[in-house]
Design a protein around this motif. Structure first.
Motif, PDB file in Angstrom:
ATOM      1  N   ARG A 159      14.288  35.494  17.029  1.00 46.09           N
ATOM      2  CA  ARG A 159      14.554  34.069  16.839  1.00 46.09           C
ATOM      3  C   ARG A 159      13.557  33.531  15.815  1.00 46.09           C
ATOM      4  O   ARG A 159      12.523  32.976  16.162  1.00 46.09           O
ATOM      5  CB  ARG A 159      14.441  33.316  18.172  1.00 46.09           C
ATOM      6  CG  ARG A 159      15.444  33.756  19.228  1.00 46.09           C
ATOM      7  CD  ARG A 159      16.880  33.420  18.810  1.00 46.09           C
ATOM      8  NE  ARG A 159      17.841  33.782  19.840  1.00 46.09           N
ATOM      9  CZ  ARG A 159      18.475  34.939  19.906  1.00 46.09           C
ATOM     10  NH1 ARG A 159      18.240  35.863  18.969  1.00 46.09           N
ATOM     11  NH2 ARG A 159      19.339  35.190  20.862  1.00 46.09           N
ATOM     12  N   LEU A 160      13.866  33.753  14.574  1.00 47.10           N
ATOM     13  CA  LEU A 160      12.982  33.354  13.489  1.00 47.10           C
ATOM     14  C   LEU A 160      13.448  32.015  12.925  1.00 47.10           C
ATOM     15  O   LEU A 160      14.649  31.765  12.836  1.00 47.10           O
ATOM     16  CB  LEU A 160      12.991  34.417  12.383  1.00 47.10           C
ATOM     17  CG  LEU A 160      12.643  35.841  12.831  1.00 47.10           C
ATOM     18  CD1 LEU A 160      12.844  36.824  11.679  1.00 47.10           C
ATOM     19  CD2 LEU A 160      11.226  35.910  13.357  1.00 47.10           C
ATOM     20  N   PRO A 161      12.524  31.137  12.516  1.00 47.35           N
ATOM     21  CA  PRO A 161      12.910  29.808  12.016  1.00 47.35           C
ATOM     22  C   PRO A 161      13.401  29.867  10.571  1.00 47.35           C
ATOM     23  O   PRO A 161      12.735  29.423   9.632  1.00 47.35           O
ATOM     24  CB  PRO A 161      11.622  29.000  12.150  1.00 47.35           C
ATOM     25  CG  PRO A 161      10.532  30.011  11.984  1.00 47.35           C
ATOM     26  CD  PRO A 161      11.059  31.283  12.608  1.00 47.35           C
ATOM     27  N   LEU A 162      14.589  30.414  10.419  1.00 45.34           N
ATOM     28  CA  LEU A 162      15.189  30.594   9.098  1.00 45.34           C
ATOM     29  C   LEU A 162      16.266  29.542   8.859  1.00 45.34           C
ATOM     30  O   LEU A 162      16.946  29.118   9.792  1.00 45.34           O
ATOM     31  CB  LEU A 162      15.811  31.984   8.977  1.00 45.34           C
ATOM     32  CG  LEU A 162      14.920  33.183   9.318  1.00 45.34           C
ATOM     33  CD1 LEU A 162      15.739  34.472   9.247  1.00 45.34           C
ATOM     34  CD2 LEU A 162      13.727  33.245   8.391  1.00 45.34           C
ATOM     35  N   PHE A 163      16.428  29.146   7.625  1.00 45.04           N
ATOM     36  CA  PHE A 163      17.508  28.244   7.243  1.00 45.04           C
ATOM     37  C   PHE A 163      17.762  28.424   5.754  1.00 45.04           C
ATOM     38  O   PHE A 163      16.991  29.106   5.063  1.00 45.04           O
ATOM     39  CB  PHE A 163      17.169  26.784   7.574  1.00 45.04           C
ATOM     40  CG  PHE A 163      15.989  26.224   6.819  1.00 45.04           C
ATOM     41  CD1 PHE A 163      16.170  25.458   5.686  1.00 45.04           C
ATOM     42  CD2 PHE A 163      14.687  26.480   7.257  1.00 45.04           C
ATOM     43  CE1 PHE A 163      15.082  24.947   4.985  1.00 45.04           C
ATOM     44  CE2 PHE A 163      13.595  25.968   6.566  1.00 45.04           C
ATOM     45  CZ  PHE A 163      13.791  25.199   5.429  1.00 45.04           C
ATOM     46  N   SER A 164      18.830  27.838   5.280  1.00 46.45           N
ATOM     47  CA  SER A 164      19.193  27.978   3.870  1.00 46.45           C
ATOM     48  C   SER A 164      19.187  26.626   3.177  1.00 46.45           C
ATOM     49  O   SER A 164      19.546  25.611   3.776  1.00 46.45           O
ATOM     50  CB  SER A 164      20.591  28.600   3.726  1.00 46.45           C
ATOM     51  OG  SER A 164      20.609  29.921   4.230  1.00 46.45           O
TER      52      SER A 164
END
Length: 410
Positions: A263-268
């Motif tokens: 659950r990594l805090p990734l976004f685009s």
């Protein structure tokens, strides 16, 4: 060792080359040809000056301008904000001055190697014809904005041993006579290199990889799974396996890492571009700061690239920023005709703390991460490719990997 590299953008191709250089038998897997996604659509700048990552605006006035549509720097899909809210809040928190300072320091340690690492692959891939070494411009329309930026740029350049030149109205007009209205001035960053076809540069890196014995495979990287003590992925020719696997999937890394339990805090941050051909052009890329558009001379014409769009990765295109960018750019120079029937749309892979995710996967032997480069994947691909290849190969890393490890989020 046999190694799979998933993703054939600049990050994945650079990782494959660096591993191959260290004796690995590498297969590079993607659903299409190298350099056709995010690595194709950027402004083509190897940004040696980008020692400070893009922080989330903390000024209420700036946020209000974006929220009300008065600023072209960012555009939001309001329906996506609920989904993106945790990551954006973490991004905002990480941009506070006390937290941002060590982040920028760690970020600059990677950036400082970008020209050196690209130089070697450019020479070996026979790609020097694509490269220009005269830097790029930040353009300012208003005097106060220019004065503040010139002061800040001069300070950053001095503290990081960078070369920048401040151009007033007359000097800018002489340097870029195509501009049809007087501007307050510009900051000329002189260290960066620029590339007139970034997708082609990645393709030449990939051809070098194949010439040296590397394998390209077309397949679905999201099928990656553990197989015995190694990893396997499904490609058009069947299933292929290896001892190690590197996830270098850019904005699609989140889908795979979530499936594997992270659950990594990734976004685009999505972005658009369109080429205009047949009109006069600039001699180097130029960012119209106050209108939120980068103007980059390319092989296909003058490429207009937009700022950030916060939306779900697969949401329909809404090129609002590009339409505004075309209007504002026509104030500066007479654009030619659009080349593409519809604008190009891509996504920048971001993390909440603005640093890429590099190194071993915390809970899976033989699995490695190399993603989350945000606006600087094209700049940093060879740097992080080398760093991850050194870690996999058991070498002493040339940059301390501690600030970029996935463990910081767990």
């Amino acid at each position: 060792m046999e190694t799979l590299v998933l993703g054939a953008g600049i990050v994945g191709v650079s990782t494959a080359l660096a591993l191959q250089q260290r004796g690995h038998a590498v297969t590079l897997v993607d659903r299409q040809a190298p350099g056709r996604e995010t690595s194709y659509g950027n402004a083509g700048i190897i940004q040696r000056e980008a020692v400070q990552p893009y922080a989330f605006p903390r000024s209420i006035a700036t946020l209000a301008r974006v929220a009300t549509g008065l600023s072209n720097d960012a555009h939001y899909h309001w329906g996506a904000l609920l989904h993106l809210a945790p990551q954006l809040f973490s991004y905002w928190a990480a941009s506070a001055p006390a937290r941002y300072a060590p982040i920028a320091q760690a970020y600059s340690r990677l950036i400082e190697h970008c020209i050196t690492e690209h130089r070697g692959w450019i020479e070996q891939a026979g790609a020097s014809d694509l490269v220009h070494k005269d830097g790029w411009l930040q353009l300012y329309r208003s005097g106060p904005a220019f004065d503040a930026a010139a002061k800040q740029a001069t300070a950053v350049a001095a503290s990081h041993h960078l070369a920048c030149k401040v151009l007033g109205t007359a000097a800018l007009a002489a340097a870029q006579p195509v501009l049809q209205m007087p501007l307050a001035g510009a900051v000329h960053w002189q260290d960066p290199w620029t590339v007139r076809d970034p997708g082609e540069l990645v393709a030449r890196y990939a051809r070098l990889f194949v010439q040296r014995g590397g394998q390209l495979a077309t397949g679905d990287a999201l099928t990656l799974h553990q197989q015995g003590s190694g990893w396997a992925v499904q490609v058009d020719s069947g299933s292929i396996s290896a001892q190690h696997a590197v996830i270098a999937l850019g904005p699609w890394a989140g889908a795979l890492t979530t499936r594997l339990g992270y659950r990594l805090p990734l976004f685009s941050k999505r972005g658009y571009h369109r080429h205009f051909a047949g009109g006069p052009t600039l001699t180097m890329p130029a960012l119209d700061i106050e209108r939120g558009v980068m103007l980059a001379p390319m092989v296909r014409g003058l490429r207009l690239t937009t700022g950030a769009e916060f939306a779900l990765l697969d949401a329909p295109a809404t090129p609002v920023q590009l339409r505004r960018a075309e209007i504002s750019t026509r104030e500066l120079l007479p654009l030619g005709e659009p080349v593409e029937a519809t604008p190009w749309l891509g996504a920048r892979p971001c993390t909440a703390d603005m640093k890429p995710v590099l190194g071993p996967a915390p809970r899976h032997a033989g699995l490695w991460f190399n993603f989350g480069h945000a606006h600087q994947g094209f700049t940093l691909g060879p740097v992080t490719g080398r760093l991850v290849a050194e870690l996999i190969s058991g070498e002493a890393p040339f940059v301390d990997p501690a600030p970029y490890l996935a463990q910081r989020f767990l």
